[in-house]
Motif scaffolding. Structure first.
Motif, PDB file in Angstrom:
ATOM      1  N   MET A   1       0.819  -1.209   0.000  1.00 41.29           N
ATOM      2  CA  MET A   1       0.000   0.000   0.000  1.00 41.29           C
ATOM      3  C   MET A   1       0.855   1.262   0.000  1.00 41.29           C
ATOM      4  O   MET A   1       0.394   2.337  -0.375  1.00 41.29           O
ATOM      5  CB  MET A   1      -0.940   0.002   1.212  1.00 41.29           C
ATOM      6  N   ALA A   2       2.134   1.131   0.407  1.00 43.07           N
ATOM      7  CA  ALA A   2       3.054   2.273   0.388  1.00 43.07           C
ATOM      8  C   ALA A   2       4.086   2.124  -0.720  1.00 43.07           C
ATOM      9  O   ALA A   2       5.200   2.648  -0.631  1.00 43.07           O
ATOM     10  CB  ALA A   2       3.742   2.402   1.746  1.00 43.07           C
TER      11      ALA A   2
ATOM     12  N   GLY B   1       0.748 -12.082   3.463  1.00 40.42           N
ATOM     13  CA  GLY B   1      -0.371 -12.640   4.207  1.00 40.42           C
ATOM     14  C   GLY B   1      -1.238 -11.577   4.843  1.00 40.42           C
ATOM     15  O   GLY B   1      -0.861 -10.403   4.939  1.00 40.42           O
ATOM     16  N   GLU B   2      -2.408 -12.011   5.307  1.00 40.29           N
ATOM     17  CA  GLU B   2      -3.407 -11.082   5.830  1.00 40.29           C
ATOM     18  C   GLU B   2      -2.942 -10.383   7.107  1.00 40.29           C
ATOM     19  O   GLU B   2      -3.207  -9.200   7.312  1.00 40.29           O
ATOM     20  CB  GLU B   2      -4.717 -11.836   6.111  1.00 40.29           C
ATOM     21  N   ALA B   3      -2.232 -11.107   7.956  1.00 39.82           N
ATOM     22  CA  ALA B   3      -1.876 -10.562   9.268  1.00 39.82           C
ATOM     23  C   ALA B   3      -0.595  -9.736   9.248  1.00 39.82           C
ATOM     24  O   ALA B   3      -0.542  -8.644   9.820  1.00 39.82           O
ATOM     25  CB  ALA B   3      -1.744 -11.704  10.280  1.00 39.82           C
TER      26      ALA B   3
ATOM     27  N   SER C   1       8.413  -1.927  -6.115  1.00 46.38           N
ATOM     28  CA  SER C   1       7.286  -2.013  -5.187  1.00 46.38           C
ATOM     29  C   SER C   1       6.137  -1.180  -5.738  1.00 46.38           C
ATOM     30  O   SER C   1       6.293   0.023  -5.980  1.00 46.38           O
ATOM     31  CB  SER C   1       7.702  -1.499  -3.805  1.00 46.38           C
ATOM     32  N   LEU C   2       4.991  -1.824  -5.944  1.00 45.85           N
ATOM     33  CA  LEU C   2       3.839  -1.155  -6.540  1.00 45.85           C
ATOM     34  C   LEU C   2       2.724  -0.977  -5.513  1.00 45.85           C
ATOM     35  O   LEU C   2       2.555  -1.797  -4.616  1.00 45.85           O
ATOM     36  CB  LEU C   2       3.304  -1.969  -7.722  1.00 45.85           C
ATOM     37  N   ARG C   3       1.974   0.078  -5.678  1.00 40.75           N
ATOM     38  CA  ARG C   3       0.812   0.330  -4.824  1.00 40.75           C
ATOM     39  C   ARG C   3      -0.446   0.373  -5.682  1.00 40.75           C
ATOM     40  O   ARG C   3      -0.389   0.660  -6.884  1.00 40.75           O
ATOM     41  CB  ARG C   3       0.967   1.657  -4.078  1.00 40.75           C
ATOM     42  N   ILE C   4      -1.572   0.073  -5.063  1.00 43.97           N
ATOM     43  CA  ILE C   4      -2.873   0.208  -5.715  1.00 43.97           C
ATOM     44  C   ILE C   4      -3.504   1.496  -5.200  1.00 43.97           C
ATOM     45  O   ILE C   4      -3.860   1.589  -4.019  1.00 43.97           O
ATOM     46  CB  ILE C   4      -3.774  -1.004  -5.409  1.00 43.97           C
TER      47      ILE C   4
ATOM     48  N   GLU D   1     -12.070   5.766   0.978  1.00 44.65           N
ATOM     49  CA  GLU D   1     -11.512   5.780   2.328  1.00 44.65           C
ATOM     50  C   GLU D   1     -11.418   4.360   2.877  1.00 44.65           C
ATOM     51  O   GLU D   1     -12.244   3.915   3.665  1.00 44.65           O
ATOM     52  CB  GLU D   1     -12.375   6.662   3.240  1.00 44.65           C
ATOM     53  N   MET D   2     -10.402   3.637   2.437  1.00 40.64           N
ATOM     54  CA  MET D   2     -10.160   2.275   2.906  1.00 40.64           C
ATOM     55  C   MET D   2      -8.661   2.081   3.039  1.00 40.64           C
ATOM     56  O   MET D   2      -7.897   2.401   2.125  1.00 40.64           O
ATOM     57  CB  MET D   2     -10.750   1.258   1.927  1.00 40.64           C
ATOM     58  N   GLU D   3      -8.252   1.555   4.191  1.00 41.44           N
ATOM     59  CA  GLU D   3      -6.817   1.440   4.474  1.00 41.44           C
ATOM     60  C   GLU D   3      -6.136   0.397   3.598  1.00 41.44           C
ATOM     61  O   GLU D   3      -5.020   0.602   3.122  1.00 41.44           O
ATOM     62  CB  GLU D   3      -6.614   1.083   5.950  1.00 41.44           C
ATOM     63  N   SER D   4      -6.805  -0.745   3.382  1.00 39.46           N
ATOM     64  CA  SER D   4      -6.142  -1.823   2.652  1.00 39.46           C
ATOM     65  C   SER D   4      -7.173  -2.749   2.022  1.00 39.46           C
ATOM     66  O   SER D   4      -8.378  -2.635   2.263  1.00 39.46           O
ATOM     67  CB  SER D   4      -5.230  -2.625   3.591  1.00 39.46           C
ATOM     68  N   LEU D   5      -6.673  -3.684   1.205  1.00 35.79           N
ATOM     69  CA  LEU D   5      -7.488  -4.715   0.565  1.00 35.79           C
ATOM     70  C   LEU D   5      -6.930  -6.074   0.959  1.00 35.79           C
ATOM     71  O   LEU D   5      -5.740  -6.197   1.265  1.00 35.79           O
ATOM     72  CB  LEU D   5      -7.441  -4.565  -0.958  1.00 35.79           C
ATOM     73  N   ASN D   6      -7.773  -7.114   0.919  1.00 31.88           N
ATOM     74  CA  ASN D   6      -7.220  -8.422   1.263  1.00 31.88           C
ATOM     75  C   ASN D   6      -6.395  -8.976   0.100  1.00 31.88           C
ATOM     76  O   ASN D   6      -6.405  -8.446  -1.016  1.00 31.88           O
ATOM     77  CB  ASN D   6      -8.302  -9.395   1.746  1.00 31.88           C
ATOM     78  N   ALA D   7      -5.661 -10.044   0.382  1.00 27.25           N
ATOM     79  CA  ALA D   7      -4.679 -10.560  -0.571  1.00 27.25           C
ATOM     80  C   ALA D   7      -5.315 -10.993  -1.888  1.00 27.25           C
ATOM     81  O   ALA D   7      -4.755 -10.759  -2.967  1.00 27.25           O
ATOM     82  CB  ALA D   7      -3.922 -11.725   0.059  1.00 27.25           C
ATOM     83  N   ALA D   8      -6.479 -11.631  -1.821  1.00 30.44           N
ATOM     84  CA  ALA D   8      -7.112 -12.118  -3.045  1.00 30.44           C
ATOM     85  C   ALA D   8      -7.576 -10.970  -3.931  1.00 30.44           C
ATOM     86  O   ALA D   8      -7.444 -11.022  -5.160  1.00 30.44           O
ATOM     87  CB  ALA D   8      -8.282 -13.038  -2.698  1.00 30.44           C
ATOM     88  N   VAL D   9      -8.121  -9.917  -3.327  1.00 32.07           N
ATOM     89  CA  VAL D   9      -8.542  -8.751  -4.107  1.00 32.07           C
ATOM     90  C   VAL D   9      -7.328  -8.106  -4.772  1.00 32.07           C
ATOM     91  O   VAL D   9      -7.359  -7.749  -5.958  1.00 32.07           O
ATOM     92  CB  VAL D   9      -9.287  -7.737  -3.215  1.00 32.07           C
ATOM     93  N   CYS D  10      -6.236  -7.960  -4.023  1.00 29.78           N
ATOM     94  CA  CYS D  10      -5.000  -7.405  -4.597  1.00 29.78           C
ATOM     95  C   CYS D  10      -4.499  -8.261  -5.754  1.00 29.78           C
ATOM     96  O   CYS D  10      -4.059  -7.738  -6.785  1.00 29.78           O
ATOM     97  CB  CYS D  10      -3.922  -7.307  -3.525  1.00 29.78           C
TER      98      CYS D  10
END
Length: 241
Positions: free
Chosen positions: A175-176, A197-199, A213-216, A221-230
């Motif tokens: 994300m960064a 991983g999720e944790a 390193s890539l970001r989406i 207003e959402m901090e992050s996405l889960n691994a499968a969505v990414c």
């Protein structure tokens, strides 16, 4: 030829396969659901045994058994089993050369794991590489979430040093990240999309070896996405270029 019937001893043996230790011992797993079994059949993967309840139409199989809904409930993993299931060998590791691959670093959720395999099959990702901390691919939940893709997409466990030795461009999703995913152009040679991983996210060993390193970018207003969505966004963006 009429369908066969399961003995009490055989039902008991199949019910044990809901536990990981017995799946590993027998190297078998009960896979349930018509969509998953049909997808496997379309790939030419036929069950050793097929179990049918309530007059469910058959699919190709080496042996076909009629069972009651009660028996289906005993041998299947889900809370509300469907009327069709099959006995398959566990998915097996295999190495292949690749143009694109996922590296999954500590993906422990079966739903996310299976969905990522399904994404890999859908977008033509050639291989899935796994850290030692990932969940069991022979889990019925993983197989259901993948719609059988764990049998289609080649995979193997890969340590960070083995990953580096492959010589492919390592792309991390963070994300960064330094660059926006939509602006990145994939290299002409092999590349690996690394997801954490999720944790705990990506390990420091994988972050250190990253070539980019890539970001989406997310306007909401959402901090992050889960691994499968990414994984889905990444595969859609990169694997079609």
């Amino acid at each position: 030829m009429p369908n066969l019937s399961l003995s009490i001893a055989r039902i008991h043996s199949l019910a044990k396969l809901k536990q990981k230790k017995f799946r590993n011992l027998e190297q078998k797993v009960v896979v349930e659901g018509r969509r998953t079994l049909q997808q496997l059949a379309d790939w030419g993967i036929v069950p050793e045994e097929l179990y049918l309840a309530q007059g469910e139409p058959a699919l190709p199989a080496k042996a076909i058994y009629d069972v009651t809904p009660e028996i289906m409930n005993r041998i299947c993993d889900s809370e509300s089993p469907p009327a069709i299931a099959g006995l398959y060998p566990l998915p097996e590791e295999r190495s292949v050369s690749f143009r694109s691959a996922f590296y999954l670093d500590g993906i422990s959720d079966p739903g996310n794991m299976g969905t990522i395999f399904r994404i890999a099959a859908a977008f033509g990702v050639d291989s899935v590489l796994l850290s030692t901390g990932c969940c069991e691919l022979g889990s019925p939940k993983v197989i259901r979430a993948s719609l059988g893709a764990v049998y289609k997409v080649p995979f193997r466990v890969c340590t960070p040093s083995e990953l580096k030795a492959l010589g492919a461009t390592v792309i991390t999703l963070d994300m960064a990240g330094s660059f926006a995913l939509q602006d990145y152009k994939v290299p002409p040679s092999a590349y690996i999309m690394a997801l954490g991983g999720e944790a705990h996210g990506l390990s420091s060993a994988i972050k250190t070896m990253a070539d980019v390193s890539l970001r989406i970018d997310m306007p909401g207003e959402m901090e992050s996405l889960n691994a499968a969505v990414c994984a889905g966004i990444c595969a859609f963006q990169l694997c079609r270029k």
